[in-house]
Design a protein around this motif. Structure first.
Motif, PDB file in Angstrom:
ATOM      1  N   GLU A  26      -0.108   1.134  -9.606  1.00  0.00           N
ATOM      2  CA  GLU A  26      -1.323   1.853  -9.222  1.00  0.00           C
ATOM      3  C   GLU A  26      -1.018   3.126  -8.429  1.00  0.00           C
ATOM      4  O   GLU A  26      -1.706   4.150  -8.587  1.00  0.00           O
ATOM      5  CB  GLU A  26      -2.225   0.950  -8.383  1.00  0.00           C
ATOM      6  N   LYS A  27       0.009   3.088  -7.589  1.00  0.00           N
ATOM      7  CA  LYS A  27       0.225   4.178  -6.637  1.00  0.00           C
ATOM      8  C   LYS A  27       1.214   5.240  -7.121  1.00  0.00           C
ATOM      9  O   LYS A  27       1.192   6.378  -6.636  1.00  0.00           O
ATOM     10  CB  LYS A  27       0.717   3.619  -5.298  1.00  0.00           C
ATOM     11  N   ILE A  28       2.120   4.887  -8.031  1.00  0.00           N
ATOM     12  CA  ILE A  28       3.143   5.858  -8.463  1.00  0.00           C
ATOM     13  C   ILE A  28       2.558   6.809  -9.501  1.00  0.00           C
ATOM     14  O   ILE A  28       2.025   6.382 -10.528  1.00  0.00           O
ATOM     15  CB  ILE A  28       4.380   5.134  -9.041  1.00  0.00           C
ATOM     16  N   ASN A  29       2.686   8.103  -9.231  1.00  0.00           N
ATOM     17  CA  ASN A  29       2.275   9.136 -10.174  1.00  0.00           C
ATOM     18  C   ASN A  29       3.489   9.976 -10.558  1.00  0.00           C
ATOM     19  O   ASN A  29       4.571   9.866  -9.961  1.00  0.00           O
ATOM     20  CB  ASN A  29       1.204  10.045  -9.561  1.00  0.00           C
ATOM     21  N   ALA A  30       3.296  10.814 -11.552  1.00  0.00           N
ATOM     22  CA  ALA A  30       4.372  11.724 -11.939  1.00  0.00           C
ATOM     23  C   ALA A  30       4.721  12.620 -10.756  1.00  0.00           C
ATOM     24  O   ALA A  30       3.846  13.213 -10.127  1.00  0.00           O
ATOM     25  CB  ALA A  30       3.942  12.565 -13.137  1.00  0.00           C
ATOM     26  N   GLY A  31       6.012  12.710 -10.437  1.00  0.00           N
ATOM     27  CA  GLY A  31       6.470  13.541  -9.341  1.00  0.00           C
ATOM     28  C   GLY A  31       6.469  12.854  -7.997  1.00  0.00           C
ATOM     29  O   GLY A  31       6.833  13.477  -6.986  1.00  0.00           O
TER      30      GLY A  31
END
Length: 660
Positions: A26-31
């Protein structure tokens, strides 16, 4: 579980309140930039989260347990070097290991830095901190970066992790992590070590390397124990004994193998083929344990006592080739187990401490293949123990810990129950004794299944392929045999011990049996036994069948004397059959005996014919002449039939009047 669902809670436990993996997804996004503290890292945890992790900006990974790095062992010599691959994985994951390791290594080179705490048992906390560029997220608790720790396996760990929802707290956690990460006295860079290990997982090895590596791991435990036994073996001075010096190489290897199995599992079955010197091999084993001050008892069949007592030190004669070894074992017979009193070579059985022997050597151990019960009274109380019970209960299970060496060229006579009952001497009767050591939870079930498999294979019609049977038998069955038995054939010795065979002078070759038939007599009067039997079968022997000649008007008198449908005529028929068998028995004794019997029989017949002719001439004297005793000259073989023979006399007259 609350109605709002597991994600409404700040707790992540992999059980009722969600898992850590879902939080990270849920929390990890690109970059995103990640900071992680964990005792372990596995490539399979990376694989499950690779869609998110491959697109991050950077990851700083801090190992909280330095012993994990120490266990990686890039040279792959440590048997516990597989934690980075995760534990408890099914085979399908193992087959994809190379690809996953390659991808993980590329990801680490590009986007990950890895450091480790230098001191063991110093850092116990687990932290996952995510900075997605807009805000920070954090969860801390007990979950390691493994499939079970993150809640991704079929049976995940129940962990306790708490989502940190305050901005100030998340900032403080990141500051805490950065301080540890920058402290060179506290942490060390281990990225290259991890990469070198991963390289070992996906490198293409030569087929020979894979083969020998597999062999090493299969026999690793055996080889390590063998090395320990070898050191102990060398310290006992067994190699300086006379018995050791006379052994051939295959016998020495057999003794070493038996000692190893006895030390490892408390017993061994030495089942070498007949003629390979099991007695000498067993003597070497006995001397090994005598040098370690163990008391040894040899149990053998009574007829073989001399094979064992000849080597005892008390037998101070030239017949003992090992006087200098001073063997001191005790020799008793199998039958002595049934005795409560008496003496054997000065040993008082009533006062003998049966449970004080450290090693029992059972010669011809197949004699104990049946777990028979002794005599019981009506209430089930033991009156007298069987030999099996006496050996098991009073010697093996009682007193000091007892090791067992069983000797038999044929440990299985009927079925695998024979083997099971002998193995129980090794385990002291415990069926699950090997459940921990080599994964056999039931000796009985393992051997029963093997017996059933063999019977199904044996009942199949047509040609039977032994290789098919080997494929169908369970691995547990072969493990049991490998761990507890030593069984070599002459072909095995010829193939693997050629040098010893040169010293032996080759095994004797058994010639094909040649059937030799002797003539029945030296004069050549009889062509064959079959021909002679046919001739005897054709004999009428009317001498013993007078009922055949009773005139019709007198038959009713004899038929009235029948008993249970056993008529006089039937009796005489059976008597003739017995006489024919008697002739063959006499021939079996000797041709001379047969000739005497036949001559007497012919004389009796000729005498009867003579009397019949005289009867015709002197009809008025018939009654007197027909009454003689035909059996006055019967030999000892015929005496048992004398009473039956008298039927002819009874049938000759009826109230003084002839019926013929």
């Amino acid at each position: 579980m609350a109605a709002n669902g597991p994600n409404s809670f700040g707790i992540r436990d992999n059980y009722t309140h969600g898992n850590v993996a879902n939080f990270l997804v849920e929390k990890i996004n690109a970059g995103s930039h990640l900071s992680v503290v964990s005792a372990y890292f596995t490539i399979y945890a990376y694989e499950v989260l690779s869609a998110e992790l491959d697109n991050i900006g950077h990851l700083n990974f801090l190992f909280g347990e330095p012993r994990f790095i120490a266990s990686l062992d890039p040279d792959k010599t440590d048997k516990k070097s597989f934690k980075i691959e995760d534990e408890g994985l099914e085979l399908a994951n193992r087959l994809r290991q190379k690809e996953i390791a390659r991808r993980c290594a590329a990801w680490i080179r590009d986007k990950v830095d890895i450091r480790s705490i230098r001191q063991a048992n110093l850092l116990h906390g687990k932290l996952y901190h995510v900075d997605d560029g807009r805000r920070e997220h954090a969860i801390l608790g007990s979950s390691n970066f493994t499939r079970r720790g993150l809640g991704l396996s079929a049976t995940p760990n129940i962990e306790l992790n708490l989502i940190v929802d305050g901005d100030r707290d998340r900032a403080e956690l990141k500051e805490w992590f950065d301080q540890l990460w920058a402290d060179e006295a506290l942490v060390a860079d281990v990225k290259e070590e991890v990469l070198r290990y991963l390289e070992q997982l996906y490198v293409n090895h030569a087929p020979e390397f894979i083969y020998f590596k597999t062999l090493f791991h299969v026999f690793e435990r055996f080889l390590s124990v063998q090395a320990d036994d070898a050191q102990l073996f060398d310290r006992t001075a067994i190699i300086d004994t006379d018995i050791w010096k006379v052994l051939f190489d295959f016998q020495k290897d057999g003794a070493k193998g038996a000692i190893h199995k006895i030390n490892a599992h408390n017993g061994c079955i030495l089942a070498d083929s007949v003629g390979l010197g099991k007695t000498y091999t067993a003597l070497a084993v006995i001397k090994y344990y005598e040098l370690r001050n163990l008391r040894v008892l040899v149990l053998c069949p009574k007829k073989l006592r001399g094979n064992w007592t000849v080597y005892l030190a008390q037998n101070n004669s030239e017949l003992n080739p090992f006087l200098k070894d001073r063997f001191g074992y005790t020799v008793l017979s199998h039958t002595d187990l049934s005795r409560e009193t008496g003496k054997v070579d000065g040993i008082d059985l009533a006062a003998l401490n049966w449970g004080n022997f450290d090693l029992i050597v059972i010669d011809e151990s197949h004699n104990f293949r049946n777990n028979t019960k002794g005599k019981r009274d009506d209430d089930g109380n033991i009156i007298r123990k069987s030999r099996y019970e006496r050996l098991m209960e009073d010697i093996i299970q009682s007193g000091v810990k007892t090791k067992v060496l069983l000797l038999s060229a044929t440990p299985v006579n009927n079925d695998l129950k024979d083997l099971r009952n002998q193995i129980y001497f090794v385990t002291e009767g415990r069926d699950a004794a090997f459940s921990q050591s080599f994964g056999i939870h039931s000796i009985k079930d393992t051997l029963t299944t093997a017996q059933k498999t063999f019977m199904e294979w044996a009942k199949r019609a047509g040609d039977k392929d032994a290789r098919e049977l080997m494929d169908r038998l369970s691995a547990g069955f072969f493990t049991l045999l490998d761990e507890l038995t030593i069984a070599r054939s002459r072909k095995h010795i010829q193939k693997y011990y050629r040098a010893s065979l040169v010293k032996i002078g080759q095994f004797p070759k058994r010639k094909k049996p040649e059937s030799v038939f002797s003539e029945i007599d030296l004069k050549g009067r009889f062509l064959s036994y079959d021909r002679l039997n046919d001739e005897i079968s054709n004999y009428q022997l009317s001498l013993f069948n007078p009922s055949r000649y009773v005139l019709p008007q007198f038959k009713a008198q004899y038929e009235a004397r029948n008993i249970l449908n056993f008529s006089q005529e039937n009796r005489e028929t059976f008597l003739i059959g017995m006489m024919k068998v008697n002739f063959l028995k006499r021939l079996e004794s000797s041709v001379h005996s047969f000739a005497i019997t036949m001559e007497r029989t012919v004389n009796k017949i000729e005498d009867l014919e003579s009397r019949l002719r005289r009867f015709q001439v002197h009809r008025q004297q018939a009654a007197e002449d027909m009454q003689p005793d035909f059996f006055a000259e019967s030999d000892e073989e015929d005496e048992d039939l004398a009473e039956a023979f008298q039927v002819g006399g009874e049938a000759s007259l009826s109230n003084g009047t002839s019926g013929y």
